[in-house]
Design an enzyme around this catalytic site. Structure first.
Site, PDB file in Angstrom:
ATOM      1  N   SER A 181       1.053  -1.202   0.057  1.00 47.82           N
ATOM      2  CA  SER A 181      -0.089   0.060  -0.202  1.00 47.82           C
ATOM      3  C   SER A 181       1.021   1.351  -0.096  1.00 47.82           C
ATOM      4  O   SER A 181       0.206   2.159   0.078  1.00 47.82           O
ATOM      5  CB  SER A 181      -0.898   0.093   1.133  1.00 47.82           C
ATOM      6  OG  SER A 181      -0.389  -0.236   2.395  1.00 47.82           O
ATOM      7  N   HIS A 221      -2.307  -2.237  -6.280  1.00 51.20           N
ATOM      8  CA  HIS A 221      -2.876  -2.105  -4.981  1.00 51.20           C
ATOM      9  C   HIS A 221      -4.360  -2.205  -4.842  1.00 51.20           C
ATOM     10  O   HIS A 221      -5.245  -1.461  -5.247  1.00 51.20           O
ATOM     11  CB  HIS A 221      -2.207  -0.810  -4.351  1.00 51.20           C
ATOM     12  CG  HIS A 221      -2.736  -0.604  -2.856  1.00 51.20           C
ATOM     13  ND1 HIS A 221      -3.151   0.540  -2.422  1.00 51.20           N
ATOM     14  CD2 HIS A 221      -2.756  -1.285  -1.832  1.00 51.20           C
ATOM     15  CE1 HIS A 221      -3.462   0.670  -1.153  1.00 51.20           C
ATOM     16  NE2 HIS A 221      -3.564  -0.797  -0.785  1.00 51.20           N
ATOM     17  N   GLU A 227      -5.158   0.401  -7.994  1.00 47.19           N
ATOM     18  CA  GLU A 227      -4.257   1.496  -8.100  1.00 47.19           C
ATOM     19  C   GLU A 227      -2.906   0.731  -8.796  1.00 47.19           C
ATOM     20  O   GLU A 227      -2.434  -0.215  -8.225  1.00 47.19           O
ATOM     21  CB  GLU A 227      -3.667   1.981  -6.846  1.00 47.19           C
ATOM     22  CG  GLU A 227      -4.516   3.306  -6.277  1.00 47.19           C
ATOM     23  CD  GLU A 227      -3.780   3.634  -5.061  1.00 47.19           C
ATOM     24  OE1 GLU A 227      -3.956   5.053  -4.629  1.00 47.19           O
ATOM     25  OE2 GLU A 227      -2.889   2.919  -4.361  1.00 47.19           O
ATOM     26  N   ASN A 230      -4.381   6.232  -0.192  1.00 44.43           N
ATOM     27  CA  ASN A 230      -3.426   6.105   1.242  1.00 44.43           C
ATOM     28  C   ASN A 230      -3.078   7.288   1.481  1.00 44.43           C
ATOM     29  O   ASN A 230      -3.149   7.820   2.987  1.00 44.43           O
ATOM     30  CB  ASN A 230      -2.874   4.952   1.452  1.00 44.43           C
ATOM     31  CG  ASN A 230      -3.604   3.588   1.644  1.00 44.43           C
ATOM     32  OD1 ASN A 230      -4.771   3.778   1.902  1.00 44.43           O
ATOM     33  ND2 ASN A 230      -2.895   2.448   1.601  1.00 44.43           N
TER      34      ASN A 230
HETATM   35  N1  CAA Z   1     -14.904  -9.768   1.861  1.00 44.74           N
HETATM   36  C1  CAA Z   1     -15.776 -10.048   0.736  1.00 44.74           C
HETATM   37  N2  CAA Z   1     -17.214  -9.487   0.633  1.00 44.74           N
HETATM   38  C2  CAA Z   1     -17.730  -8.859   1.652  1.00 44.74           C
HETATM   39  C3  CAA Z   1     -16.725  -8.409   2.648  1.00 44.74           C
HETATM   40  C4  CAA Z   1     -15.405  -8.985   2.723  1.00 44.74           C
HETATM   41  N3  CAA Z   1     -14.755  -8.940   3.803  1.00 44.74           N
HETATM   42  N4  CAA Z   1     -17.409  -7.435   3.451  1.00 44.74           N
HETATM   43  C5  CAA Z   1     -18.870  -7.478   2.840  1.00 44.74           C
HETATM   44  N5  CAA Z   1     -18.775  -8.263   1.661  1.00 44.74           N
HETATM   45  C6  CAA Z   1     -19.795  -8.163   0.635  1.00 44.74           C
HETATM   46  C7  CAA Z   1     -20.940  -9.013   1.151  1.00 44.74           C
HETATM   47  O1  CAA Z   1     -20.808 -10.155   1.236  1.00 44.74           O
HETATM   48  C8  CAA Z   1     -21.987  -8.441   0.371  1.00 44.74           C
HETATM   49  O2  CAA Z   1     -21.938  -8.965  -0.975  1.00 44.74           O
HETATM   50  P1  CAA Z   1     -23.574  -9.352  -1.681  1.00 44.74           P
HETATM   51  O3  CAA Z   1     -24.315  -8.122  -1.886  1.00 44.74           O
HETATM   52  O4  CAA Z   1     -23.048 -10.194  -2.835  1.00 44.74           O
HETATM   53  O5  CAA Z   1     -24.293 -10.250  -0.690  1.00 44.74           O
HETATM   54  C9  CAA Z   1     -21.540  -6.784  -0.090  1.00 44.74           C
HETATM   55  O6  CAA Z   1     -20.085  -6.960   0.147  1.00 44.74           O
HETATM   56  C10 CAA Z   1     -22.113  -5.873   0.829  1.00 44.74           C
HETATM   57  O7  CAA Z   1     -22.066  -6.247   2.395  1.00 44.74           O
HETATM   58  P2  CAA Z   1     -22.964  -5.929   3.437  1.00 44.74           P
HETATM   59  O8  CAA Z   1     -24.487  -5.819   3.093  1.00 44.74           O
HETATM   60  O9  CAA Z   1     -22.824  -6.916   4.657  1.00 44.74           O
HETATM   61  O10 CAA Z   1     -22.419  -4.519   4.133  1.00 44.74           O
HETATM   62  P3  CAA Z   1     -22.432  -3.045   3.503  1.00 44.74           P
HETATM   63  O11 CAA Z   1     -23.231  -2.732   2.446  1.00 44.74           O
HETATM   64  O12 CAA Z   1     -22.452  -2.338   4.675  1.00 44.74           O
HETATM   65  O13 CAA Z   1     -20.874  -2.874   2.738  1.00 44.74           O
HETATM   66  C11 CAA Z   1     -18.666  -2.421   3.002  1.00 44.74           C
HETATM   67  C12 CAA Z   1     -19.763  -3.226   3.454  1.00 44.74           C
HETATM   68  C13 CAA Z   1     -18.568  -2.621   1.448  1.00 44.74           C
HETATM   69  C14 CAA Z   1     -17.395  -2.816   3.447  1.00 44.74           C
HETATM   70  C15 CAA Z   1     -18.912  -0.848   3.101  1.00 44.74           C
HETATM   71  O14 CAA Z   1     -19.153  -0.886   4.346  1.00 44.74           O
HETATM   72  C16 CAA Z   1     -17.886  -0.023   2.573  1.00 44.74           C
HETATM   73  O15 CAA Z   1     -17.497   0.107   1.435  1.00 44.74           O
HETATM   74  N6  CAA Z   1     -16.925   0.546   3.465  1.00 44.74           N
HETATM   75  C17 CAA Z   1     -15.781   1.164   3.273  1.00 44.74           C
HETATM   76  C18 CAA Z   1     -14.452   0.252   2.832  1.00 44.74           C
HETATM   77  C19 CAA Z   1     -13.281   1.130   2.517  1.00 44.74           C
HETATM   78  O16 CAA Z   1     -13.384   2.469   2.919  1.00 44.74           O
HETATM   79  N7  CAA Z   1     -12.078   0.392   2.288  1.00 44.74           N
HETATM   80  C20 CAA Z   1     -10.995   0.959   1.907  1.00 44.74           C
HETATM   81  C21 CAA Z   1     -10.103   0.597   2.946  1.00 44.74           C
HETATM   82  S1  CAA Z   1      -8.544   1.504   2.699  1.00 44.74           S
HETATM   83  C22 CAA Z   1      -7.654   0.321   2.185  1.00 44.74           C
HETATM   84  O17 CAA Z   1      -7.966  -0.722   1.728  1.00 44.74           O
HETATM   85  C23 CAA Z   1      -6.207   0.557   1.884  1.00 44.74           C
HETATM   86  C24 CAA Z   1      -5.278  -0.364   2.277  1.00 44.74           C
HETATM   87  O18 CAA Z   1      -4.299  -0.250   1.820  1.00 44.74           O
HETATM   88  C25 CAA Z   1      -5.371  -1.305   3.411  1.00 44.74           C
END
Ligand code: CAA
Length: 282
Positions: free
Chosen positions: A119, A140, A152, A190
């Protein structure tokens, strides 16, 4: 070479999700981790997630079996053989990344492209330990990798156009939209996101309630998750490593990591994955 086998090295939160995303798109995927416990946990996580989708009706049993049929697990790094693309997703420490790339370079097919899911670490530095720096670049993913639409793309100093094209084509096949990010700490997302999470942690350290900080950004800015909740979700150690990378990489005090995060990591409070972060999890 045939472009149907992908190897994902590392079966933690990111590696596991990346392997799922590739298998869902129809690639034959081997998810490799030398820690047996990590493989067991990855398999369990996928099984649980897919069962939830089946119960919810967003996936059929047939589709579940089809995707799982494309996904195998291995404890042997030599299984990168035959893959046209190898995606490294081991812990975010430069020494571990370099050691992994050195080994993978020796074992992989000569034409294979090796990408890092780092990242923010230097792609050129990671590539320098291989005999194919032109076939190395950054790809990424964002957590959760099967859901988040962005990839990315980060070119190292000597990444070839052919390597870039291979990875960009792969990104399209797994349904991701790409942006070209600069090879500087934090890349693009990030560098913007993590200082916000860090500032949110400072506010908690100064006495604000985590719920208030999260609600402020969810309701005031329409973020799907608040910055504190997101830090727990991604892992406090991962977030702190990225922030420290920004601080060390830019030599700029504006990126100073929040001491509360350092204390939490030292005490084993890593967020959702350890059961305790800013919030408590079952
Ligand atoms: N793995 C795989 N699929 C997942 C999952 C996971 N950990 N968590 C949720 N899902 C899937 C669910 O299975 C569901 O799929 P279906 O529609 O097919 O059933 C779908 O995502 C929606 O899930 P939920 O209904 O349970 O929950 P939600 O609608 O609240 O969405 C979320 C969950 C997508 C995580 C949402 O809360 C979100 O977008 N959060 C922000 C995430 C974010 O900002 N990520 C970036 C992080 S920074 C980063 O990643 C940088 C780095 O370098 C680490």
């Amino acid at each position: 070479m045939e472009k149907n086998k992908v190897a994902v090295v590392g079966a933690g939160l990111m590696g596991n999700g990346i392997a799922q995303a590739c298998a869902t798109a129809g690639y034959e995927v081997v998810n490799i981790d030398t820690f047996e416990a990590a493989i067991e946990k990855a398999q369990e996580t996928v099984e649980k997630l897919f069962n939830r989708k089946v119960a919810k009706g967003s996936m059929t049993e047939e589709r579940k079996a089809e995707i799982l049929g494309h996904l195998t697990y291995s404890g042997d790094l030599a299984d990168v053989k035959g893959a046209f693309l190898i995606i490294e997703a081991v812990p975010e420490k430069i020494e571990i990344k370099k050691e992994t790339f050195k080994k993978v370079d020796e074992l992989a097919d000569l034409e294979a492209v090796i990408v890092s899911n780092t990242s923010g670490l230097s792609i050129s530095e990671i590539a320098s330990v291989t005999n194919r720096p032109d076939k190395v670049m950054g790809a990424h993913f964002f957590y959760p990798a099967p859901v988040m639409k962005l990839l990315e793309l980060v070119r190292g100093l000597v990444t070839s156009d052919e390597t870039y094209d291979t990875v960009k084509e792969f990104a399209g096949k797994i349904g991701k939209t790409t942006v070209d990010a600069p090879e500087f700490p934090g890349f693009m997302v990030n560098r913007i996101l993590v200082p916000m999470q860090n500032e949110a942690a400072f506010m908690v350290m100064e006495g604000s309630k985590p719920e208030d900080v999260d609600n402020a950004m969810k309701l005031g800015c329409n973020h799907p998750m608040g910055p504190i909740e997101l830090t727990d979700f991604v892992g406090i150690d991962t977030m702190l490593a990225t922030m420290t990378g920004l601080y060390n990489g830019f030599h700029d005090s504006k990126y100073r990591p929040c001491p509360l995060l350092e204390t939490m990591v030292k005490s084993g409070m890593l967020g959702k994955k350890s059961g305790q972060g800013f919030y408590k999890y079952d």
